[in-house]
Write a protein that holds these residues in place. Structure first.
Motif, PDB file in Angstrom:
ATOM      1  N   ASP A 250     -23.004 -11.759  -6.167  1.00 55.41           N
ATOM      2  CA  ASP A 250     -22.551 -12.612  -7.271  1.00 55.41           C
ATOM      3  C   ASP A 250     -23.546 -12.719  -8.434  1.00 55.41           C
ATOM      4  O   ASP A 250     -23.117 -12.762  -9.595  1.00 55.41           O
ATOM      5  N   ILE A 265     -17.250 -18.414 -10.697  1.00 59.97           N
ATOM      6  CA  ILE A 265     -16.764 -17.039 -10.762  1.00 59.97           C
ATOM      7  C   ILE A 265     -15.305 -17.018 -10.301  1.00 59.97           C
ATOM      8  O   ILE A 265     -14.997 -17.438  -9.183  1.00 59.97           O
ATOM      9  N   LEU A 270     -14.378 -10.997 -10.794  1.00 60.14           N
ATOM     10  CA  LEU A 270     -14.819 -10.024  -9.793  1.00 60.14           C
ATOM     11  C   LEU A 270     -14.149  -8.662  -9.989  1.00 60.14           C
ATOM     12  O   LEU A 270     -14.663  -7.645  -9.522  1.00 60.14           O
ATOM     13  N   ASN A 277     -21.210  -5.633 -12.660  1.00 57.92           N
ATOM     14  CA  ASN A 277     -20.298  -6.125 -11.634  1.00 57.92           C
ATOM     15  C   ASN A 277     -20.387  -5.227 -10.408  1.00 57.92           C
ATOM     16  O   ASN A 277     -19.739  -4.184 -10.318  1.00 57.92           O
TER      17      ASN A 277
END
Length: 339
Positions: A250, A265, A270, A277
């Motif tokens: 993360d 988040i 994601l 990422n």
């Protein structure tokens, strides 16, 4: 008649010589007393700033004008007689109460200036470093208004990304020390520690160069504040890199979100493709995401040799490590979903 006049002349000369001797002795006595007589300082002392280029003569005059010194001439004389008049060093000094002129000159020639400090904290980004530097009133600010690229060029490292390049530590410096010099010192410190960690690393790490070690150390730094877990977390990432698994961490996602991160988040975050990422990209992100400390560097250089490929936060600052996806999903339900 001539004998009488000669006697009178000799007596006059003798009187002048004696008077001169008495005056010299009196001045010498006053000089010796001056050297042992404390300056007129407050009991708790005071701070004295000597700018670059100030001479002892100019300082003596200033101290006399400020009524801290009784006779500037004696301080000048003492400096000349001891060949130290040109040896005083610029800087900021603390003058304690009871300080004598002799001790004052020893202090100024020795250059024992007041040290100020600035702490760069593990896990800070480069922007946080710049904010701390800007807020420090003891530093001389020469970098204000410059871009990150311009700052790196001024440091002699044009083209390098600044993130993670500076070692987090407490740095001592005299007043007037520049922000550029402080960054130069922090950069050199990180270079030294990174080179040592790379040289002493375990031989089978899936890292191509010291910069990749720095990137991974920055991720480990952000993933845990617990010293006992750093090597375990480093081990998880090392094993994932070996197997070609995505890191799925993360902190890299948050770094890639930049100012759009508002403390949470979302699922779409994601899935969004950014260079940072690690749920989308394979391998390491392109740069570090913060300043790693020495423990994080060592953790990556010597990761724990376990089987865990996953970890999840327990909610108390620690993590639950798992070797299989089934174990990990159970840990997620227990610690994240509270089921």
């Amino acid at each position: 008649m001539m004998k009488t006049a000669l006697k009178i002349l000799l007596k006059s000369i003798l009187a002048v010589v004696l008077l001169g001797g008495i005056l010299v002795a009196l001045v010498w006595y006053q000089y010796q007393e001056f050297l042992i007589q404390p300056l007129n300082l407050p009991d708790k002392g005071m701070t004295l700033a000597i700018p670059p280029g100030m001479t002892l003569s100019e300082l003596a005059t200033q101290l006399e004008q400020d009524q801290l010194l009784d006779d500037a001439r004696f301080l000048r004389l003492y400096g000349r007689l001891n060949h130290r008049a040109t040896q005083i060093k610029a800087g900021e000094y603390h003058l304690p109460g009871g300080l004598t002129p002799v001790a004052l000159l020893d202090l100024l020639v020795g250059g024992k200036t007041i040290s100020h400090s600035l702490t760069l904290v593990e896990g800070w980004t480069f922007q946080q470093v710049l904010q701390a530097i800007t807020a420090n009133g003891q530093l001389k600010h020469v970098l204000q208004g410059l871009s990150e690229q311009e700052i790196m060029a001024r440091l002699g490292h044009a083209g390098e990304h600044p993130e993670g390049r500076f070692y987090p530590d407490t740095y001592l410096f005299p007043r007037g020390f520049s922000d550029l010099d402080l960054l130069r010192r922090a950069y050199a410190s990180m270079e030294t520690r990174l080179a040592r960690a790379w040289k002493e690393r375990d031989p089978d790490l899936p890292l191509k160069n010291p910069y990749e070690m720095l990137i991974l150390a920055s991720i480990v730094e952000k993933e845990t504040g617990r010293a006992g877990e750093r090597k375990r977390i480093a081990g998880v990432f090392i094993r994932r890199l070996r197997k070609g698994m995505k890191l799925q961490t993360d902190p890299t996602v948050i770094y890639g979100m930049g100012a759009s991160y508002k403390g949470n988040i979302r699922r779409k975050d994601l899935r969004k493709a950014t260079p940072y990422n690690t749920y989308v990209i394979s391998g390491l992100p392109p740069t570090p995401i913060c300043m790693p400390g020495g423990e994080a560097l060592l953790a990556v250089a010597h990761p724990a040799r376990e089987k865990a490929l996953y970890f999840v936060a327990r909610g108390d600052g620690s993590h639950q490590f798992s070797a299989t996806l089934r174990q990990h999903n159970n840990a997620v339900r227990k610690y994240q979903l509270k089921k």
